[in-house]
Design an enzyme around this catalytic site. Sequence first.
Site, PDB file in Angstrom:
ATOM      1  N   LYS A  30       0.821  -1.220   0.000  1.00  0.00           N
ATOM      2  CA  LYS A  30       0.000   0.000   0.000  1.00  0.00           C
ATOM      3  C   LYS A  30       0.852   1.266   0.000  1.00  0.00           C
ATOM      4  CE  LYS A  30      -0.694   0.249   5.025  1.00  0.00           C
ATOM      5  NZ  LYS A  30       0.046   1.493   5.235  1.00  0.00           N
ATOM      6  N   THR A  31       1.966   1.284   0.714  1.00  0.00           N
ATOM      7  CA  THR A  31       2.803   2.487   0.734  1.00  0.00           C
ATOM      8  C   THR A  31       3.368   2.762  -0.656  1.00  0.00           C
ATOM      9  OG1 THR A  31       3.397   2.058   3.043  1.00  0.00           O
ATOM     10  CG2 THR A  31       4.770   3.614   1.837  1.00  0.00           C
ATOM     11  N   ASP A 212      -3.791   7.251   4.403  1.00  0.00           N
ATOM     12  CA  ASP A 212      -3.277   5.926   4.726  1.00  0.00           C
ATOM     13  C   ASP A 212      -4.013   5.371   5.952  1.00  0.00           C
ATOM     14  OD1 ASP A 212      -1.682   3.683   4.634  1.00  0.00           O
ATOM     15  OD2 ASP A 212       0.035   4.621   5.610  1.00  0.00           O
ATOM     16  N   GLU A 213      -4.060   4.035   6.079  1.00  0.00           N
ATOM     17  CA  GLU A 213      -4.692   3.373   7.241  1.00  0.00           C
ATOM     18  C   GLU A 213      -6.096   3.938   7.497  1.00  0.00           C
ATOM     19  OE1 GLU A 213      -3.365   0.811   8.290  1.00  0.00           O
ATOM     20  OE2 GLU A 213      -1.185   0.953   8.390  1.00  0.00           O
ATOM     21  N   GLN A 243      -7.856  -5.079   9.359  1.00  0.00           N
ATOM     22  CA  GLN A 243      -6.810  -4.595  10.269  1.00  0.00           C
ATOM     23  C   GLN A 243      -7.271  -3.404  11.101  1.00  0.00           C
ATOM     24  OE1 GLN A 243      -2.582  -4.826   8.803  1.00  0.00           O
ATOM     25  NE2 GLN A 243      -3.577  -4.963   6.798  1.00  0.00           N
ATOM     26  N   ARG A 603       2.412 -10.276  10.476  1.00  0.00           N
ATOM     27  CA  ARG A 603       3.712  -9.609  10.596  1.00  0.00           C
ATOM     28  C   ARG A 603       4.836 -10.540  10.160  1.00  0.00           C
ATOM     29  NH1 ARG A 603       1.978  -5.491   9.604  1.00  0.00           N
ATOM     30  NH2 ARG A 603       0.090  -6.722   9.373  1.00  0.00           N
TER      31      ARG A 603
END
Length: 668
Positions: A30-31, A212-213, A243, A603
């Site tokens: 995503k980044t 973002d997020e 998430q 993770r």
Amino acid sequence: MATPLNAAQRAAVHYLDGPCLVIAGAGSGKTRVITQKIAHLIDAGIRPKAIAAITFTNKAAREMQERLHKIVRLPENDRPVVSTFHSLGVQMLRRDCKRLGLKSSFSILDSDDAAGIVQQALATTDRKLIRAAQSRISLWKNALVEPDDAAATASDAAEHQFARVYRDYAATLAAYQAVDFDDLIRLPARLLERDPEVAQAWRERLRYLLVDEYQDTNACQYALLKLLAGPRAAFTAVGDDDQSIYGWRGATMENLARLGTDFPNLKVIKLEQNYRSSLTILDAANRLIANNPKLHEKTLWSEHGVGDPITVVACDTDEHEAESVVMRLQAHKFERRGRFADYAVLYRGNHQARVIEQALRKEKIPYVLSGGQSFFERAEIRDVMAYLRLLANDEDDPAFIRAITTPKRGIGNATLEALGRYSGQRHQSMFAAMFETGIETQLAARQLEPLRAFGAFMNRIAHRAAHEPAAQVLDDLMEAIGYRAWLYDTLDDKAAAARWQNVCDFVDWMKKRAEDDGATLARLAQSVAILSQLDRGDDDQDAVRLTTVHASKGLEFPHVFIIGCEEGLMPHQGDARADDDAEPEPPARIEEERRLMYVAVTRAQRSLTITWCRKRKRARDLQSREPSRFLAEMGLAATPPSRSTDGAQAKARLGHLKALLAAGRPAS
């Protein structure tokens, strides 16, 4: 050479025909999509500084800036705005605060200062009650609920009490010309809602938004986004409903659903290819999250191969769990010839770290503890910051009180209380009140002398801070207040040296920030309250990372241990007990805990080890525990065939490996 964008990533980057929601699964890049989209927007003719990418943490903002700089080289005065919600809010308030009745040098109170005001309003020293009131006020602010509305809708005695405290707290902040962290978003949203002229000016200033997020936004942040976007609705929101783990601080999944309602032409694009984890890890994660209701169906997949099987270890006690984890980690690292930094130990609550730390120290294994006390929460840093806050705003009474009493200057509580009463009657700050002629009727000359000497000193420093190089003014300030000598006078040499080193690190960091930004100390001091971490290079250390699952979000590690996967801990239940007579957790609560476990599992890149205890120490007692329901949901056996000899087996395995290495033979 950079890997080409996949089809879904490319679609997300190139879509510019209206509002866009990118559902970005864990590890789906995503980044990269956000930074590439910024570059595409610039190529499409949008001026760089009219593009804003909004994140939730300073670390995420820095990472985005670094990545963007590698793609697009731009002059410093024409770069996109990449900042946190709070930093953007500060920029908006600095520009338009007068329309809200605030002066440009308003103060930003941190949590500790806010707690002091709440404590005064509650007239108690009960820290649990103070924290509960702060949390309730924060939730009200994040939901855009005003004090009068909070009082009108309070449902029980505790909420009525907190609503009264909220009203007093808001009045005190207004009197101090101060705001808290929640206000940094709430006030800009209120400003844009009530002032169409200001709203239009900001829409012209920021013509495209990337968030973002997005799943972590609360009602207030959504309102700000919607108001900034305006009728043009030129934005891309990037998030993942699987998430969403911050419901306890006001984040709401409803914001994902509201986008489709408020923006009917919303384009939804899903990123499902995972670039992080093995198929085994992703299969467990997909099985787990399938038990939650879905806003947007998706299934993560990977080209990384099957990978190592997931290991589940049942331990006798938490001490045995710590020993097992450390021995397994050592053996695994030794066998793989890896680095300590390749390993992370994740847990639900900070209290679980203590016994792991002890086991690591026993084996002389370096580690970094994340999610613990922030550098800026240390008493010595807060002492120095009080002076900087006072330089920025001499009406910041909490900063005034802390600065004038640290180090001690012979000014007692009785003097400060009399000054406080007088300043309240005069509707002035304590700093201004001590220079008034009328104060002489309230305080004796011997009381006034040290007050006014301190005030004159701060005025001289403030003048210099606005005109002279920041580094020299900072050095002179620290020399003049005699903070180092005071530390050594009040603490033993070892503690004083440690605290003074922290102060030196902070001062050096401030100097570098001033040099990089070309800012005076006066300007830098205005934003000091929102500085959240010192760049100390912890990420570069070859050390095991210990962190809560919440703090691990956005991170990834080759090898992950998730400890304490038991009912009562993961999922968390009330005060972390799994009592037979405990009230069942509501479905929404379990769903958020499941998402938290999903974050923990995803993770891991190559190997994942999950541990749970048959008994866990609580106070002096050992309480029986049951394995987390999440293990069964992932298709993992809760109890391995062997009983609890795994720690000893891992230790023996490590000894065997070392012996083979010493003998020059390859491990079998």
